[in-house]
Design a protein around this motif. Structure first.
Motif, PDB file in Angstrom:
ATOM      1  N   MET A   1    -144.580  -6.891 -60.801  1.00  0.00           N
ATOM      2  CA  MET A   1    -143.342  -7.637 -60.620  1.00  0.00           C
ATOM      3  C   MET A   1    -142.254  -6.773 -59.989  1.00  0.00           C
ATOM      4  O   MET A   1    -141.410  -7.270 -59.242  1.00  0.00           O
ATOM      5  N   ILE A   2    -142.284  -5.465 -60.283  1.00  0.00           N
ATOM      6  CA  ILE A   2    -141.315  -4.569 -59.656  1.00  0.00           C
ATOM      7  C   ILE A   2    -141.555  -4.548 -58.151  1.00  0.00           C
ATOM      8  O   ILE A   2    -140.622  -4.609 -57.341  1.00  0.00           O
ATOM      9  N   GLY A   3    -142.827  -4.486 -57.773  1.00  0.00           N
ATOM     10  CA  GLY A   3    -143.171  -4.523 -56.360  1.00  0.00           C
ATOM     11  C   GLY A   3    -142.749  -5.822 -55.711  1.00  0.00           C
ATOM     12  O   GLY A   3    -142.263  -5.837 -54.569  1.00  0.00           O
ATOM     13  N   THR A   4    -142.932  -6.936 -56.423  1.00  0.00           N
ATOM     14  CA  THR A   4    -142.507  -8.234 -55.895  1.00  0.00           C
ATOM     15  C   THR A   4    -141.006  -8.264 -55.664  1.00  0.00           C
ATOM     16  O   THR A   4    -140.525  -8.743 -54.631  1.00  0.00           O
ATOM     17  N   LEU A   5    -140.246  -7.735 -56.609  1.00  0.00           N
ATOM     18  CA  LEU A   5    -138.792  -7.652 -56.460  1.00  0.00           C
ATOM     19  C   LEU A   5    -138.421  -6.856 -55.207  1.00  0.00           C
ATOM     20  O   LEU A   5    -137.578  -7.281 -54.404  1.00  0.00           O
ATOM     21  N   LEU A   6    -139.063  -5.708 -55.029  1.00  0.00           N
ATOM     22  CA  LEU A   6    -138.786  -4.872 -53.859  1.00  0.00           C
ATOM     23  C   LEU A   6    -139.242  -5.548 -52.571  1.00  0.00           C
ATOM     24  O   LEU A   6    -138.571  -5.468 -51.539  1.00  0.00           O
ATOM     25  N   GLY A   7    -140.387  -6.232 -52.628  1.00  0.00           N
ATOM     26  CA  GLY A   7    -140.890  -6.943 -51.456  1.00  0.00           C
ATOM     27  C   GLY A   7    -139.945  -8.033 -50.994  1.00  0.00           C
ATOM     28  O   GLY A   7    -139.713  -8.225 -49.795  1.00  0.00           O
ATOM     29  N   VAL A   8    -139.371  -8.758 -51.953  1.00  0.00           N
ATOM     30  CA  VAL A   8    -138.400  -9.799 -51.624  1.00  0.00           C
ATOM     31  C   VAL A   8    -137.167  -9.177 -50.972  1.00  0.00           C
ATOM     32  O   VAL A   8    -136.619  -9.714 -49.998  1.00  0.00           O
ATOM     33  N   TYR A   9    -136.747  -8.021 -51.493  1.00  0.00           N
ATOM     34  CA  TYR A   9    -135.576  -7.359 -50.908  1.00  0.00           C
ATOM     35  C   TYR A   9    -135.863  -6.923 -49.469  1.00  0.00           C
ATOM     36  O   TYR A   9    -134.985  -7.030 -48.600  1.00  0.00           O
ATOM     37  N   VAL A  10    -137.080  -6.442 -49.208  1.00  0.00           N
ATOM     38  CA  VAL A  10    -137.445  -6.059 -47.845  1.00  0.00           C
ATOM     39  C   VAL A  10    -137.325  -7.249 -46.893  1.00  0.00           C
ATOM     40  O   VAL A  10    -136.743  -7.150 -45.807  1.00  0.00           O
ATOM     41  N   ILE A  11    -137.871  -8.399 -47.311  1.00  0.00           N
ATOM     42  CA  ILE A  11    -137.821  -9.597 -46.471  1.00  0.00           C
ATOM     43  C   ILE A  11    -136.374 -10.032 -46.244  1.00  0.00           C
ATOM     44  O   ILE A  11    -135.968 -10.340 -45.121  1.00  0.00           O
ATOM     45  N   GLY A  12    -135.587 -10.043 -47.318  1.00  0.00           N
ATOM     46  CA  GLY A  12    -134.184 -10.433 -47.195  1.00  0.00           C
ATOM     47  C   GLY A  12    -133.395  -9.475 -46.319  1.00  0.00           C
ATOM     48  O   GLY A  12    -132.563  -9.887 -45.495  1.00  0.00           O
ATOM     49  N   MET A  13    -133.668  -8.183 -46.491  1.00  0.00           N
ATOM     50  CA  MET A  13    -132.977  -7.161 -45.703  1.00  0.00           C
ATOM     51  C   MET A  13    -133.330  -7.278 -44.223  1.00  0.00           C
ATOM     52  O   MET A  13    -132.463  -7.182 -43.349  1.00  0.00           O
ATOM     53  N   LEU A  14    -134.618  -7.492 -43.933  1.00  0.00           N
ATOM     54  CA  LEU A  14    -135.050  -7.636 -42.556  1.00  0.00           C
ATOM     55  C   LEU A  14    -134.413  -8.852 -41.885  1.00  0.00           C
ATOM     56  O   LEU A  14    -133.928  -8.767 -40.750  1.00  0.00           O
ATOM     57  N   GLU A  15    -134.437  -9.987 -42.586  1.00  0.00           N
ATOM     58  CA  GLU A  15    -133.847 -11.200 -42.017  1.00  0.00           C
ATOM     59  C   GLU A  15    -132.368 -11.005 -41.727  1.00  0.00           C
ATOM     60  O   GLU A  15    -131.874 -11.363 -40.657  1.00  0.00           O
ATOM     61  N   ASN A  16    -131.658 -10.434 -42.674  1.00  0.00           N
ATOM     62  CA  ASN A  16    -130.233 -10.203 -42.511  1.00  0.00           C
ATOM     63  C   ASN A  16    -129.964  -9.258 -41.340  1.00  0.00           C
ATOM     64  O   ASN A  16    -129.098  -9.522 -40.489  1.00  0.00           O
ATOM     65  N   GLY A  17    -130.722  -8.173 -41.288  1.00  0.00           N
ATOM     66  CA  GLY A  17    -130.534  -7.197 -40.223  1.00  0.00           C
ATOM     67  C   GLY A  17    -130.876  -7.751 -38.855  1.00  0.00           C
ATOM     68  O   GLY A  17    -130.175  -7.492 -37.865  1.00  0.00           O
ATOM     69  N   LEU A  18    -131.967  -8.532 -38.771  1.00  0.00           N
ATOM     70  CA  LEU A  18    -132.370  -9.119 -37.491  1.00  0.00           C
ATOM     71  C   LEU A  18    -131.334 -10.122 -36.988  1.00  0.00           C
ATOM     72  O   LEU A  18    -131.072 -10.206 -35.780  1.00  0.00           O
ATOM     73  N   ILE A  19    -130.755 -10.878 -37.913  1.00  0.00           N
ATOM     74  CA  ILE A  19    -129.701 -11.820 -37.522  1.00  0.00           C
ATOM     75  C   ILE A  19    -128.515 -11.057 -36.942  1.00  0.00           C
ATOM     76  O   ILE A  19    -127.929 -11.450 -35.923  1.00  0.00           O
ATOM     77  N   GLN A  20    -128.164  -9.938 -37.572  1.00  0.00           N
ATOM     78  CA  GLN A  20    -127.029  -9.155 -37.096  1.00  0.00           C
ATOM     79  C   GLN A  20    -127.302  -8.488 -35.748  1.00  0.00           C
ATOM     80  O   GLN A  20    -126.377  -8.224 -34.984  1.00  0.00           O
TER      81      GLN A  20
END
Length: 332
Positions: free
Chosen positions: A281-300
């Protein structure tokens, strides 16, 4: 004297074992990826990415992914997969949204109704897989299409807006400096971690994913346990739908489209085996953050929607390829 020599000789091997465990920690790769991606995006976008407000924006946007990813982690631990999560969100949004619009549903009941409807949709997936024997990928592919078709038929082009305050609060309210949706997602993650790590049910899920025949031989009710993970996934899809409705203050036939790719990518990136038997579950939490971070960064950076989907698809391929390589190199 010999005891001292033996203790000295075993010390390096113990240290090596600890280092090997660290290297093969399921979430270590994604933790490293977070650091690398964070540095790259900060360098490209400058101060706009590396701000507290932007990090909160990432967490808020990713809260729906995280809620769904907890359920997906349980499902994938059994060796299954659920690609109908986005379509389940659509069905829940259509039923709850239209019920609120027509006054047939009391706003106070919106949350329990959303969870119950989602659980029923998940139970149908579980029935198809464990009773009818349809492979999880094909079963949930079928409901992915069927649930979305129902949503489009039921809603048409109708857009439900101006939802009651009790619904919008779930997606927009703030508590202790963070959006309520973030707290909800974190609590769901904590509950998921507890279930996997501290309960007999969690050990049964892992045993089924590792070797279903051996699990059945030890009198674990494989079909019931497996089906229950899909029910939990559905219930969490209902909760996620309510969070998304609250954030958007609307419900439509398109709600939740494409979200299943984000969820699967996050769970696999986090270190949960696509083949079952190992999860974190810790990995899942981090994985979700990676996806969210990538989407946010790509939009910017000005990257379009299709570029984001291309990168997401490549990430899934890379994560699965890495798992296959680890599997060939031996048990971890």
């Amino acid at each position: 004297m010999n005891e001292r020599i033996n203790s000295v000789e075993t010390a390096p091997s113990r240290a090596t074992l600890s280092l090997d465990r660290l290297r093969t920690a399921p979430f270590l790769n994604v933790a490293v990826a977070i650091v690398v991606i964070y540095v790259i995006l900060t360098a490209i976008t400058g101060e706009t990415f590396n701000t507290v407000n932007n990090q909160i924006t990432i967490m808020r946007a990713a809260s729906v992914f995280l809620i769904l990813a907890v359920g997906q982690t349980l499902v994938m631990t059994t060796g299954g997969i659920d690609i109908s999560t986005g379509s389940m969100i659509g069905v829940v949004g259509a039923i709850v949204g239209s019920g609120l619009e027509t006054g047939m549903l009391d706003p106070v009941l919106a949350i329990p109704v959303a969870i119950v409807v989602g659980a029923a949709l998940g139970a149908f997936n579980g029935f198809n897989i464990t009773v009818l024997g349809v492979p999880p990928l094909l079963a949930t592919l079928g409901t992915f299409v069927a649930y979305r078709g129902f949503t489009q038929y039921y809603m048409g082009v109708n857009l439900v807006t101006d939802l009651p305050n009790i619904v919008t609060a779930v997606g927009r309210a703030w508590v202790l400096g963070l959006p309520l949706a973030v707290w909800v997602a974190l609590l769901v993650t904590l509950a998921g971690w507890f279930v996997l790590q501290k309960t007999l049910y969690g050990r049964y899920i892992t045993a089924i994913g590792s070797n279903p025949k051996a699990a059945e031989a030890t009198r674990i009710n494989v079909r019931a346990i497996t089906a229950s993970t899909y029910v939990i996934q559905g219930a969490l899809a209902g909760l996620a739908a309510l969070v998304l409705m609250g954030r958007l203050n609307s419900a439509s036939a398109a709600m939740g489209e494409g979200i299943e790719l984000h969820v699967i990518a996050a769970v696999v990136l986090g270190g949960t085996y696509l083949f079952g038997g190992r999860s974190t579950m810790i990995g899942t939490l981090l994985g979700v953050y990676v996806i969210g971070m990538l989407e946010n960064g790509l939009i910017q950076t000005g990257a379009g929607f299709f570029v984001q989907r291309m990168i997401l698809g490549l990430l899934i391929i890379a994560a699965v390829a890495l798992q296959l390589q680890q599997r060939r190199s031996g048990p971890v």
